[in-house]
Design an enzyme around this catalytic site. Structure first.
Site, mmCIF file in Angstrom:
data_model
loop_
_atom_site.group_PDB
_atom_site.id
_atom_site.type_symbol
_atom_site.label_atom_id
_atom_site.label_comp_id
_atom_site.label_asym_id
_atom_site.label_seq_id
_atom_site.Cartn_x
_atom_site.Cartn_y
_atom_site.Cartn_z
ATOM 1 N N ASP A 89 30.406 68.991 -33.932
ATOM 2 C CA ASP A 89 29.420 68.357 -34.808
ATOM 3 C C ASP A 89 28.483 69.438 -35.322
ATOM 4 O O ASP A 89 27.939 70.226 -34.535
ATOM 5 C CB ASP A 89 28.623 67.293 -34.045
ATOM 6 N N ASP A 131 32.196 52.308 -37.225
ATOM 7 C CA ASP A 131 31.193 52.606 -36.213
ATOM 8 C C ASP A 131 30.437 51.333 -35.860
ATOM 9 O O ASP A 131 29.912 50.658 -36.748
ATOM 10 C CB ASP A 131 30.220 53.664 -36.731
#
Length: 242
Positions: free
Chosen positions: A8, A129
């Site tokens: 990330d 998500d």
């Protein structure tokens, strides 16, 4: 089953967030390419990369870092974060990214995402998500009133490569994967599902592997690797077909 080590990116650094909160970022390094090399040396054939800044900005913010990662990694790079326009998709494919993850666009402009999936079969991943079962977008900053399974079903005939399912309440917290919710989603749709959020150790890999026959394509892991709770080589060996 595929194990995707995760990188990330925030401000060019390798970080992990807690529950998707940019203010709760732990920095694990300032050389994404070096981290990429370590994952490759452990045997990883797939890599999951997220441009966190791009998720919030709606456009690429860590392009240089991603390009270095692609140049370093010999396998398949899967990238998400702020990819919401045709130019974004085409640009990343041209840069060597193999699979594109689209989340906010999937909810807000599903026909566009379906079109991209048809033009690039097997190369578009739809991120679903979840926060309390509802779809979250804009870097998880917004929660919709659309149930996860409803969004997932919209893409069943579009040729997407997989659904990336993340339980936001577990992401980056080492609580363990929400296996029940992940497997339930896989059973309700005809698209392979990638589990994400909360991997705490090798036990999560072991628990998910039997569900490969239920449509679980793989699992993404980040913090457990960086904290030394999960050995990547061991996870990759366990995940291989028996």
């Amino acid at each position: 089953m595929i194990v995707f080590p995760a990188i990330d990116l925030k401000g060019g650094q390798v970080v992990r967030l807690a529950e998707g909160d940019m203010d709760r970022a732990t920095v694990y390094g300032d050389d994404p390419a070096a981290q990429t090399k370590l994952f490759a040396e452990s045997g990883a054939e797939y890599l999951h990369v997220v441009d966190l800044d791009g998720s919030f900005a709606g456009s690429a913010q860590n392009r240089e870092a991603v390009e270095r990662i692609v140049a370093t990694f010999p396998g398949i790079v899967q990238l998400g974060g702020g990819i919401r326009k045709r130019a974004d998709v085409e640009g990343w494919f041209e840069a060597g990214v193999s699979r594109i993850v689209m989340g906010s666009a999937a909810l807000k402009d599903p026909e566009f995402v379906k079109g991209m999936a048809r033009e690039h079969p097997g190369a578009i991943v739809v991120a679903v998500d979840a926060k309390d079962g509802m779809v979250a977008t804009e870097g998880w900053a917004e929660v919709s009133d659309v149930p996860v399974v409803d969004l997932a079903r919209r893409f069943e005939d579009a040729g997407v490569a997989a659904l990336l399912f993340t339980d936001i309440g577990r992401d980056g917290l080492l609580k363990g994967v929400n296996i029940d919710a992940t497997v339930e989603l896989a059973r309700q749709v005809a698209i392979p599902v990638i589990a994400s959020g909360g991997v705490a150790g090798i036990e999560d890999i072991a628990a998910l592997k039997p569900h490969a026959e239920n449509g679980i394509e793989g699992v993404i892991t980040g913090r457990a690797l960086y904290d030394g709770r999960l050995d990547l080589a061991e996870a990759l060996a366990l995940a291989k077909p028996s």
